[in-house]
Design an enzyme around this catalytic site. Structure first.
Site, PDB file in Angstrom:
ATOM      1  N   ARG A 132       0.813  -1.223   0.000  1.00 62.53           N
ATOM      2  CA  ARG A 132       0.000   0.000   0.000  1.00 62.53           C
ATOM      3  C   ARG A 132       0.852   1.281   0.000  1.00 62.53           C
ATOM      4  O   ARG A 132       0.508   2.284   0.623  1.00 62.53           O
ATOM      5  CB  ARG A 132      -0.938   0.035   1.217  1.00 62.53           C
ATOM      6  CG  ARG A 132      -1.966  -1.050   1.254  1.00 62.53           C
ATOM      7  CD  ARG A 132      -2.935  -0.987   0.076  1.00 62.53           C
ATOM      8  NE  ARG A 132      -3.960  -2.002   0.214  1.00 62.53           N
ATOM      9  CZ  ARG A 132      -3.842  -3.251  -0.230  1.00 62.53           C
ATOM     10  NH1 ARG A 132      -2.757  -3.626  -0.887  1.00 62.53           N
ATOM     11  NH2 ARG A 132      -4.804  -4.120  -0.053  1.00 62.53           N
ATOM     12  N   SER A 185     -10.814  -0.516   3.021  1.00 61.75           N
ATOM     13  CA  SER A 185     -10.080  -0.635   4.289  1.00 61.75           C
ATOM     14  C   SER A 185      -9.668   0.746   4.772  1.00 61.75           C
ATOM     15  O   SER A 185      -9.069   1.513   4.012  1.00 61.75           O
ATOM     16  CB  SER A 185      -8.806  -1.450   4.094  1.00 61.75           C
ATOM     17  OG  SER A 185      -9.128  -2.686   3.528  1.00 61.75           O
ATOM     18  N   GLU A 208      -5.141   4.139   5.595  1.00 68.63           N
ATOM     19  CA  GLU A 208      -4.927   3.829   4.173  1.00 68.63           C
ATOM     20  C   GLU A 208      -5.367   4.974   3.242  1.00 68.63           C
ATOM     21  O   GLU A 208      -4.602   5.361   2.360  1.00 68.63           O
ATOM     22  CB  GLU A 208      -5.661   2.534   3.823  1.00 68.63           C
ATOM     23  CG  GLU A 208      -5.163   1.932   2.542  1.00 68.63           C
ATOM     24  CD  GLU A 208      -5.760   0.583   2.234  1.00 68.63           C
ATOM     25  OE1 GLU A 208      -5.462  -0.386   2.947  1.00 68.63           O
ATOM     26  OE2 GLU A 208      -6.522   0.507   1.259  1.00 68.63           O
TER      27      GLU A 208
END
Ligand SMILES: Cc1cc2nc3c(=O)[nH]c(=O)nc-3n(C[C@H](O)[C@H](O)[C@H](O)COP(=O)(O)OP(=O)(O)OC[C@H]3O[C@@H](n4cnc5c(N)ncnc54)[C@H](O)[C@@H]3O)c2cc1C
Length: 327
Positions: A156, A230, A322
């Site tokens: 990520r 998420s 995130e």
């Protein structure tokens, strides 16, 4: 090039949000105009795609940059414009027998945003499909091509997260025509076994359908329930701490470190969280923060802060967010 004033920032948390300006890039020449516009206005700026991974403020006193570059050229490699929809590209690859994209089926958002957080799902990350990324550097008025090896792709993360001056114009992907699938992921193998599916005779579209079915059983559709997927990254811990988390799922990252499931950690403390009027956790997946379309920026951030604090107080683990929080 189009410049709009008092622009409404569409975002999948459905926070009511506006910016002073919106600058739409329709071709490469517009990038040079944008460079001058930024210097003239002396305002902050941010590039956004479809707004499915941002927390947008009520008012951004700056320039929201977007592109309308959505061509897909399948030649020596696959070149795709930044504003093309990611899932449309996945469907294109399936139709054209280009392999590797199917596990990333149904991830919302644009192609230009996908390298930024190195989108990943079901054992595949976009970094394995990218050859290079075509950008305009807003810091020095130049066009550059960044090879995948130089993108600093991690879980990520990429160089684009660190450098908001890099406006992604298009992405060059490998067009792998060799029929090979990545099915070695727990929820995929369980689904295949439970449904008596023959591993060896799967077709391309059938793999995507399996992924879509698993995804839809776990994640809310942002068109019906506002969310950004998420909200936190899975935390990575030193293996010396693993025994503290015997009851939790973990995945090995290196010889010395492992990733824990942030969703499982949050699930274990959710009874300690106060209830908020307009935000909450998705009932089938605690990693997903949802809103009722009425939440403010502050409410989303307050809820995020309480979750992080409770996790830290209980497990001494720091959770990283995130989505991009626009300030
Ligand atoms: C229901 C749901 C499920 C999701 N599932 C997953 C998943 O499985 N895996 C996963 O990795 N993500 C997932 N996401 C997150 C999201 O889909 C991805 O992050 C997607 O890439 C965001 O695309 P976007 O166009 O909406 O980007 P935006 O939200 O508009 O922007 C996201 C970030 O990218 C930057 N950016 C956007 N476009 C550009 C550009 N052209 N140049 C430079 N920077 C740019 C922005 O500045 C921002 O930092 C999910 C989200 C939702 C709502």
């Amino acid at each position: 090039m189009k410049i709009n004033k008092d622009y409404q920032i569409t975002n999948s948390l459905r926070i009511s949000s506006h910016s002073k300006y919106n600058f739409l890039i329709e071709n490469n020449n517009d990038c040079l105009e944008l460079y001058d516009f930024i210097r003239l206005q002396r305002l902050p700026y941010i590039v956004i795609g479809e707004g499915t991974n941002i927390v947008a403020p009520e008012y951004f006193n700056g320039i929201v940059i977007q592109t309308s570059l959505n061509t897909i050229n399948n030649d020596k490699h696959l070149n795709v414009g930044a504003s093309a929809n990611w899932n449309k590209l996945v469907e294109f690859t399936i139709k054209n027998n280009i392999y590797g994209f199917e596990n990333l089926s149904l991830i919302p958002g644009s192609v230009g945003a996908a390298p930024v957080q190195n989108i990943g799902a079901y054992g595949v990350e976009i970094s394995s499909l990218i050859k290079s990324v075509e950008c305009f550097d807003l810091s020095n008025n130049s066009f550059i091509t960044i090879n995948a090896n130089d993108c600093n792709f991690k879980y990520r993360h990429s160089c684009f997260k660190d450098n908001p001056d890099l406006l992604i114009l298009s992405v060059n992907f490998f067009n792998n025509l060799k029929k090979e699938f990545n099915l070695n992921y727990d929820s995929i193998t369980s689904y295949i076994n439970e449904n008596n599916i023959d591993f060896n005779n799967l077709e391309h579209n059938e793999v995507a359908e399996i992924i879509n079915t698993i995804r839809c059983s776990k994640l809310p559709d942002p068109n019906n329930i506002p969310n950004v997927g998420s909200f936190f990254k899975n935390p990575i811990i030193d293996n010396s701490r693993l025994s503290e988390f015997n009851n939790f799922v973990s995945w090995s990252v290196t010889d010395n470190s492992s990733k824990l499931s942030a969703g499982q950690l949050i699930n274990s403390i959710k009874h300690l969280l106060p209830s908020f009027e307009n935000v909450g956790l998705y009932e089938h997946h605690s990693l997903v923060m949802i809103t009722n379309s009425k939440a403010s920026y502050e409410e989303v951030l307050d809820f995020k802060n309480i979750i992080s604090k409770t996790i830290f107080n209980n497990y001494s683990i720091h959770l990283d967010v995130e989505p991009t929080i626009i300030t």
